[in-house]
Enzyme design. Structure first.
Site, short mmCIF file in Angstrom:
data_model
loop_
_atom_site.label_atom_id
_atom_site.label_comp_id
_atom_site.label_asym_id
_atom_site.label_seq_id
_atom_site.Cartn_x
_atom_site.Cartn_y
_atom_site.Cartn_z
N GLY A 1 0.86 -1.15 0.31
CA GLY A 1 0.01 -0.21 0.43
C GLY A 1 0.91 1.42 -0.14
O GLY A 1 1.88 1.55 0.43
N ARG B 1 0.78 -4.90 -5.23
CA ARG B 1 0.78 -6.34 -4.38
C ARG B 1 1.70 -7.51 -5.26
O ARG B 1 0.41 -7.81 -5.97
CB ARG B 1 -0.22 -6.68 -3.17
CG ARG B 1 -0.39 -5.38 -2.36
CD ARG B 1 -1.44 -5.75 -1.28
NE ARG B 1 -2.16 -4.72 -0.90
CZ ARG B 1 -1.44 -4.04 0.04
NH1 ARG B 1 -0.55 -4.11 1.03
NH2 ARG B 1 -2.31 -2.52 0.48
N ASP C 1 5.85 -5.32 6.12
CA ASP C 1 5.83 -5.94 6.29
C ASP C 1 5.72 -7.86 4.57
O ASP C 1 6.98 -8.81 5.07
CB ASP C 1 5.34 -7.16 7.18
CG ASP C 1 3.72 -7.20 7.26
OD1 ASP C 1 2.84 -6.89 6.23
OD2 ASP C 1 3.08 -7.74 7.70
N THR D 1 4.21 2.00 4.89
CA THR D 1 2.92 1.93 5.48
C THR D 1 2.19 2.54 6.38
O THR D 1 2.80 2.81 7.26
CB THR D 1 2.69 0.49 5.53
OG1 THR D 1 1.03 0.48 6.60
CG2 THR D 1 3.95 0.24 7.15
N ASP E 1 -0.17 1.95 8.30
CA ASP E 1 -0.22 1.46 9.58
C ASP E 1 0.52 0.84 10.82
O ASP E 1 -0.22 0.74 11.52
CB ASP E 1 -1.10 -0.27 9.17
CG ASP E 1 -1.58 -0.49 8.03
OD1 ASP E 1 -2.15 -0.09 7.47
OD2 ASP E 1 -1.02 -1.60 7.45
N ASP F 1 2.42 -1.08 11.61
CA ASP F 1 2.14 -2.15 12.29
C ASP F 1 3.67 -3.24 11.90
O ASP F 1 3.70 -4.52 12.00
CB ASP F 1 1.60 -3.13 11.63
CG ASP F 1 1.52 -3.28 9.83
OD1 ASP F 1 2.25 -2.25 9.08
OD2 ASP F 1 1.20 -4.01 9.33
N GLY G 1 -5.33 0.39 9.36
CA GLY G 1 -4.59 -0.16 9.48
C GLY G 1 -4.37 -1.95 9.88
O GLY G 1 -3.69 -2.46 10.50
N ARG G 2 -4.99 -2.57 8.99
CA ARG G 2 -4.98 -3.81 9.26
C ARG G 2 -5.42 -4.69 10.08
O ARG G 2 -6.93 -4.42 10.96
CB ARG G 2 -3.72 -4.09 8.37
CG ARG G 2 -3.88 -5.47 7.60
CD ARG G 2 -2.16 -5.91 6.81
NE ARG G 2 -2.06 -5.28 5.52
CZ ARG G 2 -2.37 -5.46 4.82
NH1 ARG G 2 -3.33 -6.48 4.28
NH2 ARG G 2 -2.22 -4.42 3.40
N ILE H 1 -9.20 7.89 2.18
CA ILE H 1 -8.77 9.49 2.21
C ILE H 1 -7.54 8.86 3.57
O ILE H 1 -6.66 9.81 2.92
CB ILE H 1 -9.97 9.67 3.17
CG1 ILE H 1 -11.44 9.63 2.23
CG2 ILE H 1 -9.57 11.22 3.78
CD1 ILE H 1 -11.68 10.61 1.23
#
Ligand code: F6P
Length: 318
Positions: free
Chosen positions: A10, A71, A102, A125, A127, A129, A170-171, A250
């Site tokens: 992403g 991806r 990741d 990312t 996220d 994460d 945020g997955r 967004i």
């Protein structure tokens, strides 16, 4: 020396600023830069551009990534990773910088192990994460975007005595939701890292409405559950039909904040320095304000620590 650069997974605000830093720092040190379009797919298609100083003019402030991203499913297969190495070596490229998350780092780890291409990974990312780094590129901008949306929602919810649920990205990680909820003054934050009781929340909100509280805002991380189902439960227990707002893509766009641009510059410069000094394959990031690096597999094995006490204290502020 030549370096390949790509953005993968992403997109995230700050990717452009990071590419700019890599290219300009590399060129200042006599290193040529090849940009590959659409992530690993661009290597497989040999779709590249030789990047000059002017190729990265006027992009520091732009969201997205001008190299585009993807991806790449094929890169999960060893035969395609071997093909990628052949194409890179055809251009004399032994070093690759991958800006991504990741999944992109997993691909980088395997490419490096199987073919000997050196990869330096930069965390990009929204996220946040990745356990080995405090921050990923794009997270700060995304949280600020969510705070802006919360501010707007609060205006209208307050005017109409409404409850709203706001779903954020945020997955499987609740960092966007928690950080935006805490600093945006949300009444509740529902995240995958912490259990929540929707019946209790419904009762508390009903009670607060009786005491004259005009609006309630609940931030829901996408990884914590399905918004429609959670809102239906909430309505069942409270009799209040909540408004639902899904911020969606967004959150991935927009001009990067000061912090994301700073991180982009620091990580971009560091990645080139490491390659110039003959590093092995590593991912880089930031811990306690300092730039750090880890072997890719070691970094990917780490588990993220959640700040549970700050989460619990948040409810004393709402
Ligand atoms: O990883 C970034 C992210 O925006 C996640 O927050 C979200 O779950 C996902 O990407 C959406 O992915 P896609 O762009 O493939 O729909």
């Amino acid at each position: 020396m030549k370096i390949g650069i790509l953005t993968s997974g992403g997109d995230a605000p700050g990717m452009n600023a990071c590419i700019r830093a890599i290219v300009r720092y590399a060129l200042s040190n006599g290193i040529e830069c090849y940009g590959f379009y659409r992530g690993y797919q661009g290597i497989l298609d040999d779709d590249h551009v030789v990047l000059k100083r002017t190729s990265v003019s006027n992009i520091i402030q732009q969201g997205g990534t001008f190299l585009q991203t993807d991806r790449c499913e094929d890169f999960l297969k060893s035969e395609y990773r071997r093909k990628a190495a052949v194409i890179l070596r055809k251009h004399g490229i032994e070093n690759l910088i991958v800006i991504g998350g990741d999944g992109s780092f997993k691909g980088a780890e395997l490419l490096s192990e199987e073919t000997g291409i050196t990869v330096v990974g930069i965390p990009g990312t929204i996220d946040n994460d990745l356990a080995y780094t405090d921050r990923t590129l794009g997270f700060d901008t995304a949280v600020n975007t969510v705070i802006g949306a919360i501010n707007n929602l609060r205006d209208t919810m307050q005017s109409h005595n409404k409850v709203t649920f706001v779903e954020v990205m945020g997955r499987r990680c609740g960092d966007i939701a928690f950080n935006a909820g805490l600093t945006g003054g949300a009444e509740y934050v529902l995240i995958p890292e912490m259990p929540f009781d929707i019946k209790k929340i419904a009762e508390e909100i009903t009670e607060s409405a009786l005491k004259g509280k005009k609006s309630n805002l609940v931030v829901l991380a996408e990884g914590a559950g399905k918004m429609e189902e959670i809102c239906a439960e909430f309505e069942k227990f409270s009799g209040i039909k909540p408004r639902q707002t899904r911020l969606g893509f967004i959150q991935r766009g927009g001009s990067p904040t000061y912090y994301d641009r700073l991180l982009a510059c620091e990580l971009g410069i560091e990645s080139v320095k490491m390659i110039a000094n003959g590093t092995d394959s590593r991912v880089i990031g930031v811990k306690d304000g300092k730039i750090i690096s880890y072997g890719i597999s070691e970094a990917l094995k780490m588990r993220k620590q959640f700040n549970r006490s700050l989460y619990e204290d948040m409810y004393k502020l709402s």
